[in-house]
Write a protein that holds these residues in place. Structure first.
Motif, PDB file in Angstrom:
ATOM      1  N   ILE A  46      53.299  54.775  52.667  1.00  0.00           N
ATOM      2  CA  ILE A  46      51.936  54.722  52.710  1.00  0.00           C
ATOM      3  C   ILE A  46      51.739  55.808  53.757  1.00  0.00           C
ATOM      4  CG2 ILE A  46      49.690  53.963  53.535  1.00  0.00           C
ATOM      5  CD1 ILE A  46      50.439  51.473  51.938  1.00  0.00           C
ATOM      6  N   PHE A  87      40.138  56.693  58.681  1.00  0.00           N
ATOM      7  CA  PHE A  87      39.745  55.446  57.709  1.00  0.00           C
ATOM      8  C   PHE A  87      41.042  55.174  57.234  1.00  0.00           C
ATOM      9  CE2 PHE A  87      38.651  53.224  54.066  1.00  0.00           C
ATOM     10  CZ  PHE A  87      37.641  52.333  54.328  1.00  0.00           C
ATOM     11  N   LEU A  88      41.875  56.132  56.599  1.00  0.00           N
ATOM     12  CA  LEU A  88      43.016  55.787  55.681  1.00  0.00           C
ATOM     13  C   LEU A  88      44.032  55.062  56.645  1.00  0.00           C
ATOM     14  CD1 LEU A  88      43.972  58.828  53.625  1.00  0.00           C
ATOM     15  CD2 LEU A  88      44.097  56.443  52.727  1.00  0.00           C
ATOM     16  N   LEU A 118      43.015  51.710  57.239  1.00  0.00           N
ATOM     17  CA  LEU A 118      43.309  50.788  56.181  1.00  0.00           C
ATOM     18  C   LEU A 118      44.804  50.613  55.956  1.00  0.00           C
ATOM     19  CD1 LEU A 118      42.258  49.970  53.425  1.00  0.00           C
ATOM     20  CD2 LEU A 118      42.337  51.992  52.564  1.00  0.00           C
ATOM     21  N   ALA A 119      45.503  51.563  56.066  1.00  0.00           N
ATOM     22  CA  ALA A 119      47.098  51.307  56.100  1.00  0.00           C
ATOM     23  C   ALA A 119      47.401  50.349  56.883  1.00  0.00           C
ATOM     24  CB  ALA A 119      47.736  52.820  56.219  1.00  0.00           C
ATOM     25  N   ARG A 126      45.726  47.786  58.197  1.00  0.00           N
ATOM     26  CA  ARG A 126      45.237  46.402  57.783  1.00  0.00           C
ATOM     27  C   ARG A 126      46.135  45.953  56.526  1.00  0.00           C
ATOM     28  NH1 ARG A 126      43.401  42.476  58.423  1.00  0.00           N
ATOM     29  NH2 ARG A 126      41.821  42.306  57.170  1.00  0.00           N
ATOM     30  N   THR A 127      46.311  46.738  55.647  1.00  0.00           N
ATOM     31  CA  THR A 127      47.086  46.740  54.452  1.00  0.00           C
ATOM     32  C   THR A 127      48.359  46.133  54.952  1.00  0.00           C
ATOM     33  OG1 THR A 127      46.081  48.368  53.377  1.00  0.00           O
ATOM     34  CG2 THR A 127      47.778  47.301  52.183  1.00  0.00           C
ATOM     35  N   GLU A 162      48.150  42.648  55.958  1.00  0.00           N
ATOM     36  CA  GLU A 162      48.107  41.667  55.239  1.00  0.00           C
ATOM     37  C   GLU A 162      49.332  41.216  54.287  1.00  0.00           C
ATOM     38  OE1 GLU A 162      45.306  39.560  54.046  1.00  0.00           O
ATOM     39  OE2 GLU A 162      44.223  40.003  55.827  1.00  0.00           O
ATOM     40  N   THR A 163      50.088  42.415  53.921  1.00  0.00           N
ATOM     41  CA  THR A 163      51.221  42.386  52.825  1.00  0.00           C
ATOM     42  C   THR A 163      52.453  42.675  53.463  1.00  0.00           C
ATOM     43  OG1 THR A 163      51.065  44.739  52.415  1.00  0.00           O
ATOM     44  CG2 THR A 163      49.719  43.487  51.209  1.00  0.00           C
ATOM     45  N   MET A 166      53.410  47.364  45.882  1.00  0.00           N
ATOM     46  CA  MET A 166      51.973  46.981  45.528  1.00  0.00           C
ATOM     47  C   MET A 166      51.422  47.246  44.261  1.00  0.00           C
ATOM     48  SD  MET A 166      50.085  48.740  48.980  1.00  0.00           S
ATOM     49  CE  MET A 166      51.129  48.089  50.415  1.00  0.00           C
TER      50      MET A 166
END
Lengths: 494, 112
Positions: B25, B86-87, B90-91, B93-94, B97-98, B106
């Motif tokens: 990502i 933002f990206l 987001l990356a 946070r992802t 989580e993952t 994914m």
């Protein structure tokens, strides 16, 4: 010059910004955001009637005469869509009040929903290509936040793809703008139209137009829809309904503007491409809609089928076809919001997402069942519901243009839409009632009310089609005769 | 000069495409950032590089530089900044989580 034109963008934008400061006052946020959207709807009704008497309206910002400044242009096509956007988003907000949850409300759900609406309305109204790009970004950034709001694992994973693909297509959009500016030296849409008509749409301009076609296909889900089903299934119901009703429509609107106003000289290349892409979208969307058993996936694939169907109207490029496409756009914004809300309500009530895990819901929730049936009929285009007239006109347009292949595909896909939704209906609402009265999750009236409102809207739009037809005819006339638009914008310069 | 900048934009696009096609990502985000720069450069070239004096009233010259592309680029840079920021969040946070930044892991639609 009419200052009211900017209102549909300014009202949601300012309200959204003000609401950021009222973070902990949830009641204030709810009331203000709803009122803002109602006010937007009111302004658009006023604008729509004003256009019928005064012709196309425009507002030059800062008094800079076109083509030098940025301007908003309001013709029947854009204002019809603005009006529908305001109505649909107001009703979806009603649904959000009782379903979105305190956590999201507290994390700026309403401001971002309003910013999304501001971006959508701005995209519909702008008369400048670069301004269209900016409004797209306003809308997309709000949608990025809305899709990730809540931060569940599935949301984050799906939104990575959604954001990445949209960022990429945004840069392609900018690339297209750069090429177009380098070639014809203007970005005002009416001026572009005049200049392209003057120099002729040579191979270079046709290639640029295909670049725009790819960009808007990515945004609207025409053929390049691989990102859509996943990302529309991930967010909570109210947000998915906003996306399903509004986002793809903006891409479709942009495509209509580009290929009726600016790049309409080479229909044998561009419009044929659109026709082929629409046909493939219809086939792919239909396959998806009947292949999956997850309600959210089926509903998302229905969005894709519609995109293909509406663009059949653009591909055939006859006045009747445009009328059908415009009518179907308005209808589809209402009905897709309703479909997403109903699907979300079913998932909320049963806690399941797959159709084979539900059964006999009509015994528990009769009104919900009948609403779903009504939606199915309306989407299939059964008269007197709102889907009928759009389908009829698009079909008539296809016959006039002699594209019988597209005609056949459009109506076979209509059958498959009916089949895919009846499959949901028969599996979930019919059959043995498996939820006993004690286990039954009560269906809150506040959840049912927005669905009923949208149901009434689809019936009203179907029966009262006659009164809407005046506006639709005017909108289609403008699309068919781009010089009307060009004259309205550049008129007093000559 | 125009040719040179165009070639530079081409090189940047090449790099961006290479990065965008990878599975990680963070590389995709870098790729989109590089691509945005390439497009900005191209936008500048399209308006013509510095040709004459500033386009202001009172400046007397027979040639003026087109100011519009620069206004466009400025807007586009702001947007690109916001989107990239933002990206990145987001990356992150992802990843939290993952526990992965590999897009291949994914794939597929998973519930909760």
């Amino acid at each position: 010059m009419n200052n009211m034109i900017v209102m549909p963008m300014i009202i949601p934008l300012l309200t959204g910004i003000i609401l950021v400061f009222f973070r902990s006052y949830i009641k204030v946020q709810r009331v203000l955001s709803f009122l803002a959207l109602v006010a937007t709807a009111g302004v658009s009704v006023y604008l729509l009637n004003k256009i019928q008497t005064d012709g196309i309206l425009r507002l030059d910002f800062g008094g800079w005469r076109p083509p030098y400044g940025i301007l908003f242009v309001a013709d029947s096509f854009s204002v019809l869509l603005v009006l529908t956007t305001a109505i649909v988003s107001a009703i979806v907000l009603l649904y959000a009040f009782s379903s979105i949850g305190f956590k999201r409300e507290n994390m700026f759900f309403y401001p971002f929903a309003l910013l999304l609406v501001a971006g959508v309305n701005g995209s519909f109204l702008t008369g400048d290509l670069f301004n269209l790009f900016v409004c797209f970004e306003v809308m997309l950034l709000a949608s990025y936040v809305l899709i990730t709001l809540g931060g569940k694992k599935v949301q984050l994973v799906e939104s990575i793809k959604y954001v990445a693909i949209n960022v990429l297509s945004s840069w392609f959009f900018l690339l297209g703008i750069a090429y177009l500016y380098g070639t014809v030296g203007t970005l005002n849409m009416a001026h572009l139209s005049a200049r392209v008509a003057e120099v002729g749409q040579g191979p270079l301009l046709t290639v640029i137009s295909i670049l725009f076609l790819i960009v808007f296909s990515l945004k609207s889900g025409l053929l390049l829809y691989f990102w859509l089903p996943g990302s529309y299934s991930a967010p909570p119901t109210a947000i998915a309904a906003l996306f399903g009703a509004l986002l793809t429509k903006v891409g479709i609107y942009a495509m209509f503007r580009m290929f009726t106003l600016i790049f309409y000289h080479e229909p044998s290349i561009t419009h044929t491409m659109i026709g082929v892409m629409a046909a493939l979208t219809l086939i792919g969307g239909s396959l998806g809609a009947i292949a999956y058993k997850d309600i959210r996936q089926i509903v998302s694939y229905n969005v894709i089928i519609t995109v293909g169907f509406i663009l059949v109207g653009l591909a055939v490029s006859t006045e009747v076809g445009f009328q059908g496409a415009i009518f179907y756009l308005v209808h589809d914004m209402l009905i897709k919001a309703l479909l997403f809300l109903l699907a979300g309500t079913m998932i909320y009530l049963t806690g399941k997402t797959r159709i084979e895990e539900m059964s006999g819901l009509i015994g528990n929730y009769p009104l919900l069942g009948w609403l779903f049936f009504l939606t199915t009929l309306s989407l299939a285009g059964i008269p007197p519901l709102s889907g009928f007239l759009g389908k009829l006109y698009i079909g008539q347009g296809a016959v006039e243009a002699g594209s019988y292949g597209l005609l056949a595909l459009a109506f076979i896909s209509g059958m498959l839409v009916l089949y895919s939704l009846l499959r949901i209906f028969m599996n979930t609402f019919w059959g043995e009632t498996i939820i006993s009265e004690e286990e039954e999750v009560p269906l809150k009236k506040s959840l049912l009310l927005p669905c009923v409102l949208l149901g009434i809207a689809t019936i009203a739009l179907g029966i009262g089609a006659e009164s809407l037809l005046v506006y639709v005819e005017d909108a289609a006339y403008t699309l068919m005769n781009p010089e009307v638009y060009v004259d309205a914008v550049l008129g007093n310069r000559k | 000069m125009e040719t040179l900048i165009t070639i530079l934009a081409g090189v940047l696009v090449t790099v961006a495409v290479y990065l965008l096609l990878s599975r990680s990502i963070i590389r995709i985000i870098l790729g989109s950032a590089v691509l945005s720069h390439a497009v900005h450069l191209l936008l500048m070239v399209m308006g013509g590089l510095k040709k004459g004096s500033v386009p202001l009233l009172g400046e007397v010259s027979d040639r003026y530089t087109d100011a519009l592309p620069q206004a466009l680029i400025l807007t586009a840079i702001v947007i690109s900044f916001a989107v990239t920021a933002f990206l990145l969040v987001l990356a992150y946070r992802t990843y939290q989580e993952t526990g992965s930044d590999d897009l291949r892991e994914m794939r597929g639609f998973t519930d909760e």
